[in-house]
Scaffold this motif. Structure first.
Motif, mmCIF file in Angstrom:
data_model
loop_
_atom_site.group_PDB
_atom_site.id
_atom_site.type_symbol
_atom_site.label_atom_id
_atom_site.label_comp_id
_atom_site.label_asym_id
_atom_site.label_seq_id
_atom_site.Cartn_x
_atom_site.Cartn_y
_atom_site.Cartn_z
ATOM 1 N N GLU A 57 -8.294 4.616 -0.329
ATOM 2 C CA GLU A 57 -7.938 3.464 -1.166
ATOM 3 C C GLU A 57 -9.002 2.385 -1.069
ATOM 4 O O GLU A 57 -9.349 1.736 -2.066
ATOM 5 C CB GLU A 57 -6.575 2.917 -0.737
ATOM 6 C CG GLU A 57 -5.990 1.859 -1.651
ATOM 7 C CD GLU A 57 -5.549 2.400 -3.000
ATOM 8 O OE1 GLU A 57 -5.178 1.577 -3.858
ATOM 9 O OE2 GLU A 57 -5.578 3.631 -3.211
ATOM 10 N N ASP A 109 -2.218 -6.457 2.972
ATOM 11 C CA ASP A 109 -1.986 -5.018 2.809
ATOM 12 C C ASP A 109 -1.739 -4.285 4.120
ATOM 13 O O ASP A 109 -0.949 -3.339 4.172
ATOM 14 C CB ASP A 109 -3.198 -4.367 2.121
ATOM 15 C CG ASP A 109 -3.407 -4.880 0.712
ATOM 16 O OD1 ASP A 109 -2.459 -4.790 -0.083
ATOM 17 O OD2 ASP A 109 -4.504 -5.383 0.425
ATOM 18 N N ILE A 130 0.408 4.434 0.863
ATOM 19 C CA ILE A 130 -0.420 5.417 1.562
ATOM 20 C C ILE A 130 0.368 5.944 2.755
ATOM 21 O O ILE A 130 1.319 5.317 3.226
ATOM 22 C CB ILE A 130 -1.754 4.826 2.035
ATOM 23 C CG1 ILE A 130 -1.521 3.623 2.969
ATOM 24 C CG2 ILE A 130 -2.616 4.417 0.847
ATOM 25 C CD1 ILE A 130 -2.782 3.072 3.579
ATOM 26 N N LEU A 163 0.836 -1.199 0.000
ATOM 27 C CA LEU A 163 0.000 0.000 0.000
ATOM 28 C C LEU A 163 0.869 1.246 0.000
ATOM 29 O O LEU A 163 1.670 1.450 0.907
ATOM 30 C CB LEU A 163 -0.913 0.026 1.229
ATOM 31 C CG LEU A 163 -2.163 -0.848 1.208
ATOM 32 C CD1 LEU A 163 -2.962 -0.620 2.475
ATOM 33 C CD2 LEU A 163 -3.020 -0.561 -0.025
ATOM 34 N N GLY A 206 -5.594 7.957 3.922
ATOM 35 C CA GLY A 206 -5.191 7.306 2.687
ATOM 36 C C GLY A 206 -5.746 5.901 2.577
ATOM 37 O O GLY A 206 -6.151 5.459 1.497
ATOM 38 N N ARG A 264 -11.875 3.337 -3.142
ATOM 39 C CA ARG A 264 -11.562 3.221 -4.569
ATOM 40 C C ARG A 264 -11.584 1.764 -5.019
ATOM 41 O O ARG A 264 -11.980 1.461 -6.145
ATOM 42 C CB ARG A 264 -10.182 3.834 -4.843
ATOM 43 C CG ARG A 264 -9.832 3.935 -6.318
ATOM 44 C CD ARG A 264 -8.486 4.612 -6.515
ATOM 45 N NE ARG A 264 -7.371 3.774 -6.093
ATOM 46 C CZ ARG A 264 -6.806 2.841 -6.868
ATOM 47 N NH1 ARG A 264 -7.270 2.625 -8.093
ATOM 48 N NH2 ARG A 264 -5.782 2.139 -6.422
ATOM 49 N N ARG A 265 -11.195 0.854 -4.110
ATOM 50 C CA ARG A 265 -11.136 -0.579 -4.442
ATOM 51 C C ARG A 265 -11.891 -1.385 -3.389
ATOM 52 O O ARG A 265 -11.282 -2.100 -2.581
ATOM 53 C CB ARG A 265 -9.685 -1.046 -4.521
ATOM 54 C CG ARG A 265 -8.854 -0.368 -5.592
ATOM 55 C CD ARG A 265 -7.517 -1.067 -5.770
ATOM 56 N NE ARG A 265 -6.597 -0.836 -4.674
ATOM 57 C CZ ARG A 265 -5.898 -1.799 -4.066
ATOM 58 N NH1 ARG A 265 -6.044 -3.055 -4.409
ATOM 59 N NH2 ARG A 265 -5.055 -1.486 -3.101
ATOM 60 N N ILE A 323 -8.796 -4.474 -0.353
ATOM 61 C CA ILE A 323 -7.757 -4.240 0.646
ATOM 62 C C ILE A 323 -7.866 -5.296 1.741
ATOM 63 O O ILE A 323 -8.928 -5.493 2.319
ATOM 64 C CB ILE A 323 -7.899 -2.834 1.284
ATOM 65 C CG1 ILE A 323 -7.869 -1.749 0.202
ATOM 66 C CG2 ILE A 323 -6.804 -2.606 2.325
ATOM 67 C CD1 ILE A 323 -6.591 -1.686 -0.570
#
Length: 318
Positions: A141, A196, A132, A130, A137, A144-145, A149
């Protein structure tokens, strides 16, 4: 600190204070839900030694591990409520009540909290997969996904696990929780890039953070930890975020109030000792102490809030 220093010093200066209270003249047993030699056992022995001085009667440790702490809790629940059998437990009581459908006892109904002992924050870290810098962050993320994660936890049904569930609920994100049989393997996989992120106790993760091998995203306490004041609290991004491991002493329900008061005074006297406070601080813990009423309110709040998190996230232990 939940009691004034003047009160604490008065308790230390009056070791016979609790002795006048109506406790049976036999050893006080502190039941610990983990094996000897671990951090929980160590903390219980620290408190027990100090209480022994204040009470003027022996305090012994009885280790009864297994069943996610429920074996020890049930033993205490079924013990005679006279103040001589106590449970050294805490956050697991609220989490188990929220996650497990068929417990043989009700923590809120069948236990009488005596005192809050200590609390320890967890730490959320990110590995090399990651890119970030902070908890904001991670949230961005994850949005977004969604579902991609992965966050490792050393075990399900712990405050490390529930911290991730709370993050999911509060931030409105979908991350995949990956349970392990112990935090060491989870950290190894974080370093290897297999997962992650990791939610673990702060003392376990700090060495890797300070070596620059993983990135600290945030501690799970309301305030920053004195062990690592440079690391932000997640609550600075998500106000009110709180998912710490805590310990307290609990007696069986029905224990007379004078006995609870005597035990509370003895425990506060133990927790006021500088050597005891220093040993807790060395382990990354913050000493709490305080009244019987505060301990009762804390347990009730913990059961209620984890029940709400489980209801909203669908968290499971299997």
């Amino acid at each position: 600190m939940r009691f004034t220093r003047r009160t604490a010093l008065a308790l230390v200066a009056a070791p016979g204070l609790a002795r006048a209270q109506p406790l049976p003249a036999r050893p006080v047993r502190i039941v610990v839900p983990f094996p000897p030699g671990g951090p929980t056992d160590f903390a219980a022995r620290l408190v027990g030694d100090g209480m022994q001085t204040a009470l003027g009667q022996p305090v012994v440790i009885d280790n009864r591990p297994g069943g996610a702490g429920n074996i020890a809790a049930e033993y205490v629940v079924r013990s005679t409520p006279d103040g001589t059998t106590l449970l050294f437990s805490g956050s697991g009581l609220g989490i188990n009540a929220a996650l497990m459908d068929r417990l043989p006892f009700d923590a809120g109904r069948d236990l009488a909290p005596v005192v809050l002992v200590s609390s320890s924050p967890n730490l959320l870290t990110a590995g090399p997969r990651l890119n970030i810098a902070d908890i904001a962050g991670l949230i961005a993320e994850a949005k977004r996904r969604p579902g991609e994660i992965s966050v490792a936890v050393g075990s399900l049904g712990t405050t490390q696990h529930m911290a991730v569930e709370l993050l999911k609920m509060r931030a409105g994100v979908d991350v995949t929780i990956v349970p392990y049989r112990g935090a060491a393997q989870a950290m190894n996989d974080l370093l290897a890039g297999t997962v992650d992120a990791l939610s673990d106790g702060i003392t376990s993760s700090l060495p890797q953070v300070r070596q620059g091998r993983v990135k600290a995203l945030g501690v799970t306490s309301l305030q920053r930890s004195s062990s690592a004041p440079e690391i932000p609290a997640i609550a600075e991004t998500l106000p009110g975020f709180d998912a710490v491991a805590w310990f307290g002493l609990h007696a069986p329900a029905g224990t007379p109030e004078p006995a609870l008061a005597a035990l509370n005074a003895a425990a506060n006297a133990a927790l006021a000792r500088e050597d005891v406070r220093g040993r807790f601080a060395d382990g990354g813990a913050r000493v709490l102490g305080g009244s019987v009423a505060e301990a009762r309110a804390h347990l009730a709040n913990d059961v209620g809030r984890w029940t709400e998190v489980v209801r909203r996230t669908g968290a499971r232990v299997q």
